[in-house]
Design a protein around this motif. Structure first.
Motif, PDB file in Angstrom:
ATOM      1  N   LYS A  30      -6.744  -5.598   6.021  1.00  0.00           N
ATOM      2  CA  LYS A  30      -7.040  -6.817   6.798  1.00  0.00           C
ATOM      3  C   LYS A  30      -5.907  -7.132   7.785  1.00  0.00           C
ATOM      4  N   HIS A  31      -4.675  -6.788   7.404  1.00  0.00           N
ATOM      5  CA  HIS A  31      -3.514  -7.130   8.225  1.00  0.00           C
ATOM      6  C   HIS A  31      -2.880  -5.924   8.920  1.00  0.00           C
ATOM      7  N   GLY A  32      -3.551  -4.780   8.911  1.00  0.00           N
ATOM      8  CA  GLY A  32      -3.043  -3.608   9.626  1.00  0.00           C
ATOM      9  C   GLY A  32      -1.822  -2.972   8.995  1.00  0.00           C
ATOM     10  N   VAL A  33      -1.630  -3.165   7.687  1.00  0.00           N
ATOM     11  CA  VAL A  33      -0.517  -2.527   6.977  1.00  0.00           C
ATOM     12  C   VAL A  33      -0.906  -1.075   6.706  1.00  0.00           C
ATOM     13  N   ASP A  34       0.031  -0.162   6.867  1.00  0.00           N
ATOM     14  CA  ASP A  34      -0.227   1.274   6.760  1.00  0.00           C
ATOM     15  C   ASP A  34      -0.331   1.730   5.303  1.00  0.00           C
ATOM     16  N   LEU A  35      -1.446   1.372   4.666  1.00  0.00           N
ATOM     17  CA  LEU A  35      -1.735   1.772   3.291  1.00  0.00           C
ATOM     18  C   LEU A  35      -3.101   2.440   3.339  1.00  0.00           C
ATOM     19  N   GLU A  36      -3.148   3.745   3.023  1.00  0.00           N
ATOM     20  CA  GLU A  36      -4.338   4.530   3.330  1.00  0.00           C
ATOM     21  C   GLU A  36      -5.588   4.144   2.548  1.00  0.00           C
ATOM     22  N   GLY A  37      -5.620   4.393   1.255  1.00  0.00           N
ATOM     23  CA  GLY A  37      -6.826   4.097   0.490  1.00  0.00           C
ATOM     24  C   GLY A  37      -7.983   5.032   0.813  1.00  0.00           C
ATOM     25  N   ALA A  38      -7.742   6.334   0.761  1.00  0.00           N
ATOM     26  CA  ALA A  38      -8.730   7.336   1.168  1.00  0.00           C
ATOM     27  C   ALA A  38     -10.045   7.240   0.401  1.00  0.00           C
ATOM     28  N   CYS A  39      -9.995   6.865  -0.875  1.00  0.00           N
ATOM     29  CA  CYS A  39     -11.228   6.815  -1.680  1.00  0.00           C
ATOM     30  C   CYS A  39     -11.876   5.435  -1.634  1.00  0.00           C
ATOM     31  N   GLU A  40     -11.345   4.538  -0.818  1.00  0.00           N
ATOM     32  CA  GLU A  40     -11.880   3.186  -0.635  1.00  0.00           C
ATOM     33  C   GLU A  40     -11.948   2.391  -1.935  1.00  0.00           C
ATOM     34  N   GLY A  41     -10.950   2.612  -2.799  1.00  0.00           N
ATOM     35  CA  GLY A  41     -10.851   1.810  -4.013  1.00  0.00           C
ATOM     36  C   GLY A  41     -11.681   2.293  -5.181  1.00  0.00           C
ATOM     37  N   SER A  42     -12.129   3.544  -5.155  1.00  0.00           N
ATOM     38  CA  SER A  42     -12.979   4.051  -6.236  1.00  0.00           C
ATOM     39  C   SER A  42     -12.185   4.772  -7.330  1.00  0.00           C
ATOM     40  N   LEU A  43     -10.858   4.656  -7.308  1.00  0.00           N
ATOM     41  CA  LEU A  43      -9.972   5.268  -8.304  1.00  0.00           C
ATOM     42  C   LEU A  43     -10.096   6.796  -8.327  1.00  0.00           C
ATOM     43  N   ALA A  44     -10.257   7.377  -7.135  1.00  0.00           N
ATOM     44  CA  ALA A  44     -10.373   8.828  -7.035  1.00  0.00           C
ATOM     45  C   ALA A  44      -9.210   9.446  -6.276  1.00  0.00           C
ATOM     46  N   CYS A  45      -8.201   8.642  -5.944  1.00  0.00           N
ATOM     47  CA  CYS A  45      -7.025   9.167  -5.250  1.00  0.00           C
ATOM     48  C   CYS A  45      -5.841   8.255  -5.552  1.00  0.00           C
ATOM     49  N   SER A  46      -4.694   8.584  -4.982  1.00  0.00           N
ATOM     50  CA  SER A  46      -3.512   7.734  -5.191  1.00  0.00           C
ATOM     51  C   SER A  46      -2.900   7.313  -3.850  1.00  0.00           C
ATOM     52  N   THR A  47      -3.694   7.329  -2.783  1.00  0.00           N
ATOM     53  CA  THR A  47      -3.151   7.037  -1.449  1.00  0.00           C
ATOM     54  C   THR A  47      -2.889   5.558  -1.205  1.00  0.00           C
ATOM     55  N   CYS A  48      -3.280   4.682  -2.142  1.00  0.00           N
ATOM     56  CA  CYS A  48      -2.955   3.260  -2.002  1.00  0.00           C
ATOM     57  C   CYS A  48      -1.824   2.873  -2.954  1.00  0.00           C
ATOM     58  N   HIS A  49      -1.038   3.870  -3.350  1.00  0.00           N
ATOM     59  CA  HIS A  49       0.109   3.660  -4.245  1.00  0.00           C
ATOM     60  C   HIS A  49       1.080   2.666  -3.614  1.00  0.00           C
ATOM     61  N   VAL A  50       1.441   1.645  -4.377  1.00  0.00           N
ATOM     62  CA  VAL A  50       2.459   0.679  -3.963  1.00  0.00           C
ATOM     63  C   VAL A  50       3.473   0.537  -5.095  1.00  0.00           C
ATOM     64  N   ILE A  51       4.635   0.056  -4.748  1.00  0.00           N
ATOM     65  CA  ILE A  51       5.682  -0.204  -5.731  1.00  0.00           C
ATOM     66  C   ILE A  51       5.824  -1.722  -5.836  1.00  0.00           C
ATOM     67  N   VAL A  52       5.479  -2.233  -6.988  1.00  0.00           N
ATOM     68  CA  VAL A  52       5.485  -3.678  -7.218  1.00  0.00           C
ATOM     69  C   VAL A  52       6.920  -4.127  -7.473  1.00  0.00           C
ATOM     70  N   ALA A  53       7.313  -5.248  -6.859  1.00  0.00           N
ATOM     71  CA  ALA A  53       8.642  -5.807  -7.110  1.00  0.00           C
ATOM     72  C   ALA A  53       8.793  -6.026  -8.611  1.00  0.00           C
ATOM     73  N   PRO A  54       9.951  -5.653  -9.176  1.00  0.00           N
ATOM     74  CA  PRO A  54      10.134  -5.728 -10.638  1.00  0.00           C
ATOM     75  C   PRO A  54       9.800  -7.083 -11.249  1.00  0.00           C
ATOM     76  N   ASP A  55      10.116  -8.177 -10.562  1.00  0.00           N
ATOM     77  CA  ASP A  55       9.849  -9.494 -11.132  1.00  0.00           C
ATOM     78  C   ASP A  55       8.358  -9.841 -11.140  1.00  0.00           C
ATOM     79  N   TRP A  56       7.543  -9.059 -10.467  1.00  0.00           N
ATOM     80  CA  TRP A  56       6.094  -9.266 -10.468  1.00  0.00           C
ATOM     81  C   TRP A  56       5.366  -8.300 -11.392  1.00  0.00           C
ATOM     82  N   PHE A  57       5.970  -7.170 -11.696  1.00  0.00           N
ATOM     83  CA  PHE A  57       5.274  -6.101 -12.403  1.00  0.00           C
ATOM     84  C   PHE A  57       4.670  -6.553 -13.734  1.00  0.00           C
ATOM     85  N   ASP A  58       5.433  -7.282 -14.538  1.00  0.00           N
ATOM     86  CA  ASP A  58       4.946  -7.704 -15.855  1.00  0.00           C
ATOM     87  C   ASP A  58       3.892  -8.806 -15.784  1.00  0.00           C
TER      88      ASP A  58
END
Length: 107
Positions: A30-58
């Motif tokens: 929505k905001h033009g951030v360069d995050l691929e998402g090749a499988c369009e969210g169907s859990l068939a790839c890892s191209t939308c991999h992000v690293i969550v800030a440690p204080d948010w992860f839990d």
């Protein structure tokens, strides 16, 4: 409206509106951030991999076994890695911060 921050590959921080019910992947697109998402969210790839800030992860619900399997093949995997398609914005995630992993360059 909830907000979230993307830390882009160049280190630039971008705070954006993150509508409730959208995944981090959808917010990125929505905001033009360069995050691929090749499988369009169907859990068939890892191209939308992000690293969550440690204080948010839990604060996130635990990843499913399918998500963990996809993360196993993600480039630049870290302890707080998640797939952006599997993190859905809620009021409790207002302020969420995620970093984009380094680009995988063809050598």
């Amino acid at each position: 409206m909830p907000k979230m921050t993307f830390i882009e590959r160049n280190g630039e921080q971008r705070e954006v509106d993150a509508p409730l019910g959208l995944s981090v992947l959808e917010v990125a697109h929505k905001h033009g951030v360069d995050l691929e998402g090749a499988c369009e969210g169907s859990l068939a790839c890892s191209t939308c991999h992000v690293i969550v800030a440690p204080d948010w992860f839990d604060r996130l619900k635990r990843p499913s076994e399918d998500e963990e399997d996809m993360l196993d093949v993600a480039f630049g995997l870290q302890k707080t890695s998640r797939l952006g398609c599997q993190i859905v914005m809620t009021e409790a995630l207002d302020g969420l911060t995620v970093s984009l992993p380094p680009s995988k360059k063809a050598g």
